[in-house]
Scaffold this motif. Structure first.
Motif, PDB file in Angstrom:
ATOM      1  N   GLN A  84       0.873  -1.345  -0.062  1.00  0.00           N
ATOM      2  CA  GLN A  84       0.125   0.035  -0.064  1.00  0.00           C
ATOM      3  C   GLN A  84       0.979   1.223  -0.018  1.00  0.00           C
ATOM      4  O   GLN A  84       0.533   2.204  -0.685  1.00  0.00           O
ATOM      5  CB  GLN A  84      -0.962   0.209   1.249  1.00  0.00           C
ATOM      6  CG  GLN A  84      -1.975   1.320   1.215  1.00  0.00           C
ATOM      7  CD  GLN A  84      -2.580   1.330   2.563  1.00  0.00           C
ATOM      8  OE1 GLN A  84      -2.534   0.906   3.492  1.00  0.00           O
ATOM      9  NE2 GLN A  84      -3.694   2.349   2.170  1.00  0.00           N
ATOM     10  N   GLN A  85       1.929   1.160   0.961  1.00  0.00           N
ATOM     11  CA  GLN A  85       3.024   2.478   0.955  1.00  0.00           C
ATOM     12  C   GLN A  85       3.597   2.553  -0.609  1.00  0.00           C
ATOM     13  O   GLN A  85       3.442   3.970  -0.903  1.00  0.00           O
ATOM     14  CB  GLN A  85       4.046   1.970   1.658  1.00  0.00           C
ATOM     15  CG  GLN A  85       4.980   3.417   2.021  1.00  0.00           C
ATOM     16  CD  GLN A  85       5.862   3.012   3.066  1.00  0.00           C
ATOM     17  OE1 GLN A  85       6.052   2.278   3.704  1.00  0.00           O
ATOM     18  NE2 GLN A  85       6.610   4.249   3.124  1.00  0.00           N
ATOM     19  N   LYS A  86       3.877   1.511  -1.278  1.00  0.00           N
ATOM     20  CA  LYS A  86       4.399   1.774  -2.598  1.00  0.00           C
ATOM     21  C   LYS A  86       3.548   2.462  -3.516  1.00  0.00           C
ATOM     22  O   LYS A  86       3.661   3.294  -4.244  1.00  0.00           O
ATOM     23  CB  LYS A  86       4.955   0.363  -3.190  1.00  0.00           C
ATOM     24  CG  LYS A  86       6.248   0.029  -2.571  1.00  0.00           C
ATOM     25  CD  LYS A  86       6.759  -1.286  -3.009  1.00  0.00           C
ATOM     26  CE  LYS A  86       8.200  -1.681  -2.347  1.00  0.00           C
ATOM     27  NZ  LYS A  86       8.342  -3.301  -3.024  1.00  0.00           N
ATOM     28  N   ALA A  87       2.074   1.822  -3.492  1.00  0.00           N
ATOM     29  CA  ALA A  87       1.112   2.420  -4.122  1.00  0.00           C
ATOM     30  C   ALA A  87       0.804   3.826  -3.973  1.00  0.00           C
ATOM     31  O   ALA A  87       0.679   4.732  -4.985  1.00  0.00           O
ATOM     32  CB  ALA A  87      -0.166   1.675  -4.233  1.00  0.00           C
ATOM     33  N   LYS A  90       3.835   5.942  -5.372  1.00  0.00           N
ATOM     34  CA  LYS A  90       3.577   6.229  -6.870  1.00  0.00           C
ATOM     35  C   LYS A  90       2.475   7.209  -7.239  1.00  0.00           C
ATOM     36  O   LYS A  90       2.791   7.893  -8.111  1.00  0.00           O
ATOM     37  CB  LYS A  90       3.191   4.810  -7.524  1.00  0.00           C
ATOM     38  CG  LYS A  90       3.318   4.907  -8.994  1.00  0.00           C
ATOM     39  CD  LYS A  90       2.961   3.479  -9.409  1.00  0.00           C
ATOM     40  CE  LYS A  90       2.990   3.382 -11.097  1.00  0.00           C
ATOM     41  NZ  LYS A  90       2.751   1.910 -11.572  1.00  0.00           N
ATOM     42  N   ALA A  91       1.301   7.258  -6.290  1.00  0.00           N
ATOM     43  CA  ALA A  91       0.385   7.961  -6.699  1.00  0.00           C
ATOM     44  C   ALA A  91       0.759   9.408  -6.485  1.00  0.00           C
ATOM     45  O   ALA A  91       0.386  10.541  -7.016  1.00  0.00           O
ATOM     46  CB  ALA A  91      -0.881   7.697  -6.021  1.00  0.00           C
ATOM     47  N   ILE A  94       3.251  10.509  -9.242  1.00  0.00           N
ATOM     48  CA  ILE A  94       2.489  10.892 -10.550  1.00  0.00           C
ATOM     49  C   ILE A  94       1.686  12.359 -10.248  1.00  0.00           C
ATOM     50  O   ILE A  94       1.690  13.376 -11.224  1.00  0.00           O
ATOM     51  CB  ILE A  94       1.139   9.930 -10.597  1.00  0.00           C
ATOM     52  CG1 ILE A  94       2.069   8.739 -11.238  1.00  0.00           C
ATOM     53  CG2 ILE A  94       0.597  10.381 -12.012  1.00  0.00           C
ATOM     54  CD1 ILE A  94       1.122   7.497 -11.333  1.00  0.00           C
ATOM     55  N   ALA A  95       1.133  12.609  -9.073  1.00  0.00           N
ATOM     56  CA  ALA A  95       0.444  13.850  -8.902  1.00  0.00           C
ATOM     57  C   ALA A  95       1.398  14.947  -9.057  1.00  0.00           C
ATOM     58  O   ALA A  95       0.827  16.134  -9.479  1.00  0.00           O
ATOM     59  CB  ALA A  95      -0.038  13.769  -7.468  1.00  0.00           C
ATOM     60  N   LYS A  96       2.461  14.773  -8.425  1.00  0.00           N
ATOM     61  CA  LYS A  96       3.534  15.706  -8.437  1.00  0.00           C
ATOM     62  C   LYS A  96       4.207  16.220  -9.698  1.00  0.00           C
ATOM     63  O   LYS A  96       4.286  17.252 -10.213  1.00  0.00           O
ATOM     64  CB  LYS A  96       4.798  15.529  -7.560  1.00  0.00           C
ATOM     65  CG  LYS A  96       4.351  15.664  -6.132  1.00  0.00           C
ATOM     66  CD  LYS A  96       5.609  15.390  -5.098  1.00  0.00           C
ATOM     67  CE  LYS A  96       5.222  15.250  -3.798  1.00  0.00           C
ATOM     68  NZ  LYS A  96       6.361  14.716  -2.897  1.00  0.00           N
ATOM     69  N   SER A  97       4.176  15.174 -10.600  1.00  0.00           N
ATOM     70  CA  SER A  97       4.513  15.209 -11.852  1.00  0.00           C
ATOM     71  C   SER A  97       3.784  16.094 -13.023  1.00  0.00           C
ATOM     72  O   SER A  97       4.067  16.419 -14.072  1.00  0.00           O
ATOM     73  CB  SER A  97       5.075  13.928 -12.732  1.00  0.00           C
ATOM     74  OG  SER A  97       3.873  13.040 -12.989  1.00  0.00           O
TER      75      SER A  97
END
Length: 105
Positions: A84-87, A90-91, A94-97
């Motif tokens: 869950q932490q990895k997910a 990753k989210a 993606i949001a920051k990018s």
């Protein structure tokens, strides 16, 4: 295993939800607010799994006396929490990018 004890597979899911809730609660800086949120979250978890705080406490007492069973549950819980932490990381990435930088005039 005594009949009044929550079975390991169900207990594992309860503990997972409690640890996720505890992670959120620990981010609340106001003590009174965090206590209220904690009580609400735990009640929701107990309701979700059809138990009450007494059955949870009784089951934890049993599992503390049977550390091998508890250890097996926590091996699975730790893997789930790490996944869950990895997910979430990753989210966040993606949001920051996707943040748009305003054009300079």
């Amino acid at each position: 295993m005594p009949q009044n004890i929550i079975p390991p597979d169900k207990m594992q899911n309860i503990l997972y939800d409690i640890h996720v809730a505890d992670g959120y609660i620990s981010s609340i800086s106001i003590l009174d607010s965090s206590k209220k949120v904690a009580a609400s979250y735990y009640k929701g978890i107990y309701k979700k799994f059809g138990i009450d705080s007494a059955k949870y406490a009784q089951s934890m007492t049993y599992y503390y006396k049977h550390p091998k069973d508890l250890d097996e549950m926590y091996k699975v819980i730790a893997k789930r929490l790490a996944k869950q932490q990895k997910a979430m990381e990753k989210a966040d990435s993606i949001a920051k990018s996707k943040k748009v930088v305003p054009a300079v005039k």
